[in-house]
Design an enzyme around this catalytic site. Structure first.
Site, PDB file in Angstrom:
ATOM      1  N   SER A 140       0.871  -1.187   0.000  1.00 33.84           N
ATOM      2  CA  SER A 140       0.000   0.000   0.000  1.00 33.84           C
ATOM      3  C   SER A 140       0.901   1.228   0.000  1.00 33.84           C
ATOM      4  CB  SER A 140      -0.849  -0.004   1.276  1.00 33.84           C
ATOM      5  OG  SER A 140      -1.517   1.231   1.449  1.00 33.84           O
ATOM      6  N   TYR A 153      -2.835  -1.085  10.311  1.00 35.55           N
ATOM      7  CA  TYR A 153      -2.663  -1.240   8.859  1.00 35.55           C
ATOM      8  C   TYR A 153      -1.308  -0.694   8.423  1.00 35.55           C
ATOM      9  CZ  TYR A 153      -4.167  -1.086   3.918  1.00 35.55           C
ATOM     10  OH  TYR A 153      -4.293  -1.275   2.552  1.00 35.55           O
TER      11      TYR A 153
HETATM   12  P1  NAD Z   1     -11.491  -6.187  -0.667  1.00 32.52           P
HETATM   13  O1  NAD Z   1     -12.159  -6.033   0.653  1.00 32.52           O
HETATM   14  O2  NAD Z   1     -12.245  -5.889  -1.911  1.00 32.52           O
HETATM   15  O3  NAD Z   1     -10.903  -7.680  -0.798  1.00 32.52           O
HETATM   16  C1  NAD Z   1     -10.257  -8.330   0.267  1.00 32.52           C
HETATM   17  C2  NAD Z   1     -10.179  -9.808  -0.038  1.00 32.52           C
HETATM   18  O4  NAD Z   1      -9.552 -10.466   1.074  1.00 32.52           O
HETATM   19  C3  NAD Z   1     -11.564 -10.473  -0.198  1.00 32.52           C
HETATM   20  O5  NAD Z   1     -11.485 -11.461  -1.208  1.00 32.52           O
HETATM   21  C4  NAD Z   1     -11.790 -11.115   1.163  1.00 32.52           C
HETATM   22  O6  NAD Z   1     -12.697 -12.208   1.148  1.00 32.52           O
HETATM   23  C5  NAD Z   1     -10.376 -11.559   1.482  1.00 32.52           C
HETATM   24  N1  NAD Z   1     -10.172 -11.855   2.895  1.00 32.52           N
HETATM   25  C6  NAD Z   1     -10.515 -11.114   3.979  1.00 32.52           C
HETATM   26  N2  NAD Z   1     -10.171 -11.760   5.108  1.00 32.52           N
HETATM   27  C7  NAD Z   1      -9.577 -12.923   4.716  1.00 32.52           C
HETATM   28  C8  NAD Z   1      -9.010 -14.015   5.424  1.00 32.52           C
HETATM   29  N3  NAD Z   1      -8.968 -14.045   6.747  1.00 32.52           N
HETATM   30  N4  NAD Z   1      -8.513 -15.052   4.699  1.00 32.52           N
HETATM   31  C9  NAD Z   1      -8.560 -15.047   3.338  1.00 32.52           C
HETATM   32  N5  NAD Z   1      -9.078 -14.030   2.627  1.00 32.52           N
HETATM   33  C10 NAD Z   1      -9.583 -12.992   3.313  1.00 32.52           C
HETATM   34  O7  NAD Z   1     -10.168  -5.318  -0.559  1.00 32.52           O
HETATM   35  P2  NAD Z   1      -9.151  -4.724  -1.649  1.00 32.52           P
HETATM   36  O8  NAD Z   1      -9.266  -3.259  -1.599  1.00 32.52           O
HETATM   37  O9  NAD Z   1      -9.253  -5.429  -2.953  1.00 32.52           O
HETATM   38  O10 NAD Z   1      -7.769  -5.063  -0.921  1.00 32.52           O
HETATM   39  C11 NAD Z   1      -6.874  -6.053  -1.385  1.00 32.52           C
HETATM   40  C12 NAD Z   1      -5.479  -5.716  -0.879  1.00 32.52           C
HETATM   41  O11 NAD Z   1      -5.068  -4.467  -1.432  1.00 32.52           O
HETATM   42  C13 NAD Z   1      -5.380  -5.571   0.642  1.00 32.52           C
HETATM   43  O12 NAD Z   1      -4.175  -6.154   1.101  1.00 32.52           O
HETATM   44  C14 NAD Z   1      -5.349  -4.072   0.834  1.00 32.52           C
HETATM   45  O13 NAD Z   1      -4.682  -3.703   2.008  1.00 32.52           O
HETATM   46  C15 NAD Z   1      -4.586  -3.647  -0.402  1.00 32.52           C
HETATM   47  N6  NAD Z   1      -4.784  -2.242  -0.743  1.00 32.52           N
HETATM   48  C16 NAD Z   1      -6.030  -1.765  -1.031  1.00 32.52           C
HETATM   49  C17 NAD Z   1      -6.174  -0.418  -1.333  1.00 32.52           C
HETATM   50  C18 NAD Z   1      -7.501   0.175  -1.666  1.00 32.52           C
HETATM   51  O14 NAD Z   1      -7.569   1.400  -1.759  1.00 32.52           O
HETATM   52  N7  NAD Z   1      -8.541  -0.611  -1.877  1.00 32.52           N
HETATM   53  C19 NAD Z   1      -5.052   0.417  -1.357  1.00 32.52           C
HETATM   54  C20 NAD Z   1      -3.810  -0.100  -1.046  1.00 32.52           C
HETATM   55  C21 NAD Z   1      -3.683  -1.445  -0.744  1.00 32.52           C
END
Ligand code: NAD
Length: 258
Positions: A140, A153
């Protein structure tokens, strides 16, 4: 590219987009994450049909090391040895540190950081003996800079970047490459929840959070798209990226350039 990839947390958001793109690039893909069984099966079939690649699913809870071991056993038996690992599953919680729930701290550290240690330690032996492996950690912008109210986080993502660098050095001589993608804000369920939580923590409306907190951090004033992150992941598994190792690659509209 006939490789086998695990994408953790690929039933939603960024992970889903990466799973789709890796399958389109010819990889066999193990999906993972939570959700309704029917919706997940529909997603699995849709990706398999459109890519003509094998796609399987594991319900492993990535906060549990035993489940992670099962994920690797299932992937190897269904799709073959793991060549590509995308550590993407993650959750967020927004709260002032003095009232940050300790169970949330433990969950975020377990999922956003420790899970990547467990998957990496399980992936390394096979990748080293194959003399080829690619690990992509979805970190991130918060692996590089902090924001208030996101202590767990930010700590976990900074830790994930440390793990990326250490494992990149350990894999370098064995054909294994480990890199971190550092996205800015992407409008997925994770951010949609965060908009609501930040509104509460800062006593603002949700529109104000999007305008004055979220997109204010990104000089482009636009959300990053999931497909842009997926395209970067596909580039990182290509031969052209063979000398990119231990890197933190921002895709954040200029957020961390400030
Ligand atoms: P999201 O909530 O859309 O997806 C998260 C995924 O993780 C889902 O498939 C969920 O079922 C799964 N998950 C949650 N708990 C779990 C567990 N205990 N075991 C297995 N799977 C589990 O979120 P996203 O925004 O797509 O985030 C994905 C990654 O990207 C994360 O690591 C997040 O920190 C990172 N990220 C997101 C953003 C953003 O702005 N959305 C920015 C930077 C980094």
């Amino acid at each position: 590219m006939q490789k086998t990839a695990i994408v953790t947390g690929s039933t939603s958001g960024i992970g889903e987009a990466i799973a789709r793109s890796l399958a389109q690039a010819g990889c066999k893909v193990m999906l993972n994450g939570f959700g309704s069984p029917d919706a997940i099966e529909t997603l699995r079939r849709e990706i398999a049909t459109s890519s003509k690649c094998e796609v399987a699913y594991s319900a492993a809870d990535l906060t549990r090391p035993d489940d992670i071991e099962q994920l690797f056993e299932d992937t190897t038996s269904k799709l073959g040895p793991v060549d590509i690992l995308v550590n993407n599953a993650g959750v967020q919680h927004v709260s002032p540190i003095e009232s940050f729930p300790t169970a949330k701290w433990d969950q975020i550290l377990a999922l956003n950081l420790s899970a990547a240690f467990h998957t990496t330690r399980l992936a390394f032996p096979g990748m080293k003996s194959a003399a080829w492996g690619r690990i992509i950690n979805i970190a991130s912008a918060h692996a590089l800079v902090a924001s208030p109210f996101k202590s767990a986080y930010v700590a976990a993502k900074h830790g994930l970047l440390g793990l990326t660098r250490a494992s990149a050095l350990e894999g370098a001589a064995f054909g294994v490459r480990v890199n971190a993608i550092c996205p800015g804000y992407v409008k997925t369920p994770l951010v949609e929840n965060q908009i609501a939580d930040t509104a509460k923590a800062r006593n603002l409306s949700e529109e104000a959070v999007i305008r004055d907190v979220i997109l204010a951090a990104q000089p482009t004033r636009q959300f990053v798209r999931t497909e842009d992150i997926a395209a970067l992941a596909v580039f990182l598994i290509s031969d052209a990226a063979a000398q990119i190792n231990g890197a933190a690659l921002p895709i954040d509209g200029g957020w961390t350039a400030q």
